[in-house]
Enzyme design. Structure first.
Site, PDB file in Angstrom:
ATOM      1  N   GLY A  41     -67.065  10.255  26.141  1.00 42.27           N
ATOM      2  CA  GLY A  41     -68.435   9.981  26.553  1.00 42.27           C
ATOM      3  C   GLY A  41     -68.578   8.564  27.046  1.00 42.27           C
ATOM      4  N   GLY A  43     -71.742   5.453  27.675  1.00 40.94           N
ATOM      5  CA  GLY A  43     -73.118   5.015  27.501  1.00 40.94           C
ATOM      6  C   GLY A  43     -73.350   3.712  28.234  1.00 40.94           C
ATOM      7  N   GLY A  44     -74.463   3.079  27.938  1.00 40.30           N
ATOM      8  CA  GLY A  44     -74.842   1.857  28.630  1.00 40.30           C
ATOM      9  C   GLY A  44     -73.915   0.688  28.368  1.00 40.30           C
ATOM     10  N   GLY A  46     -70.595   0.976  26.970  1.00 39.76           N
ATOM     11  CA  GLY A  46     -69.180   1.253  26.887  1.00 39.76           C
ATOM     12  C   GLY A  46     -68.873   2.728  26.951  1.00 39.76           C
ATOM     13  N   ALA A  47     -67.699   3.071  26.458  1.00 41.97           N
ATOM     14  CA  ALA A  47     -67.228   4.447  26.528  1.00 41.97           C
ATOM     15  C   ALA A  47     -66.420   4.774  25.274  1.00 41.97           C
ATOM     16  CB  ALA A  47     -66.365   4.623  27.774  1.00 41.97           C
ATOM     17  N   THR A  48     -66.307   6.063  24.971  1.00 38.58           N
ATOM     18  CA  THR A  48     -65.499   6.516  23.837  1.00 38.58           C
ATOM     19  C   THR A  48     -64.403   7.448  24.337  1.00 38.58           C
ATOM     20  OG1 THR A  48     -67.070   8.304  23.374  1.00 38.58           O
ATOM     21  CG2 THR A  48     -67.308   6.287  22.097  1.00 38.58           C
ATOM     22  N   LYS A  65     -63.601   3.348  20.734  1.00 39.08           N
ATOM     23  CA  LYS A  65     -64.842   2.968  21.398  1.00 39.08           C
ATOM     24  C   LYS A  65     -64.575   1.659  22.114  1.00 39.08           C
ATOM     25  CE  LYS A  65     -69.757   2.480  20.577  1.00 39.08           C
ATOM     26  NZ  LYS A  65     -70.820   2.602  19.585  1.00 39.08           N
ATOM     27  N   ASP A 163     -80.402   5.140  15.589  1.00 39.05           N
ATOM     28  CA  ASP A 163     -80.132   6.057  16.707  1.00 39.05           C
ATOM     29  C   ASP A 163     -79.745   7.432  16.173  1.00 39.05           C
ATOM     30  OD1 ASP A 163     -80.022   6.795  19.377  1.00 39.05           O
ATOM     31  OD2 ASP A 163     -77.962   6.081  19.660  1.00 39.05           O
TER      32      ASP A 163
END
Length: 194
Positions: A41, A43-44, A46-48, A65, A163
């Site tokens: 995935g 996101g704003g 970074g990435a996983t 991550k 979150d």
């Protein structure tokens, strides 16, 4: 497959035993032990990625991550470093709960920050509800009986997740328990109201 973590790489997919990316030349074995297999995935911030820890017997799966700061100015880098340290410290503090992924490693390399966490195999609550529909009353009670003790533990450690959503709850395949992920937005050092 080996997946390149260079954000500027135009073709990050490589053969499983490649040492360097065929597209950009980046080293593929992160910290001489983690081989990234696929993106999970983005996101704003970074990435996983799903990875294997090749330094351990059996090369167990883990999640990496990658925090990718939008700019490299000293102030942005310091803010990113602070966020990264906060998430690592929080995971280190609450990760001994059976429904929170354990922190396995964290480090900085090439102005990027990496957290390595326990891999939780399963579907997110978002996927589950999309597939099976909303919970029944009994399902909601079961959900609350599973999630509330976990939240009570996290709050007892002076941490607020900030979150909690269906995409951040994974139903672990092996025991069907819900696991809370993504502690990137946490608030710690909670002060009681006076």
């Amino acid at each position: 497959m080996s997946y390149c973590l260079n954000p500027a790489c135009s073709n990050p997919e490589n053969s499983i035993h490649a040492e360097r990316c065929h597209s950009c030349g980046s080293k593929l074995l992160l910290r001489d032990r983690y081989r990234v297999i696929q993106a999970l995935g983005q996101g704003g911030f970074g990435a996983t990625f799903l990875a294997k820890d090749e330094a351990l017997p059996g090369s167990p799966y883990c999640v990496i991550k990658q925090l990718r700061p939008a700019a490299t100015s000293p102030s942005v880098m310091q803010m990113a470093r602070d966020l990264f340290e906060r998430e690592a410290n929080t995971l280190g503090k609450v990760g001994n709960h059976p429904q929170v992924p354990r922190l396995l490693d964290y480090f900085e390399a090439n102005n990027e920050f990496y957290l390595v966490q326990e891999y939780i195999s399963g579907c997110t609550l978002q996927q589950e509800v999309k597939r099976s529909g909303p919970f029944s009353e009994a399902g909601v009670k079961q959900f609350l009986s599973e999630v509330l003790p976990m939240l009570q533990y996290i709050h007892s450690q002076q941490v607020i997740h900030r979150d909690i959503k269906p995409a951040n709850l994974i139903r672990r395949s092996q025991d069907r328990k819900l696991v809370l992920i993504d502690f990137g937005a946490v608030k710690d050092q909670v002060n009681p109201v006076e």
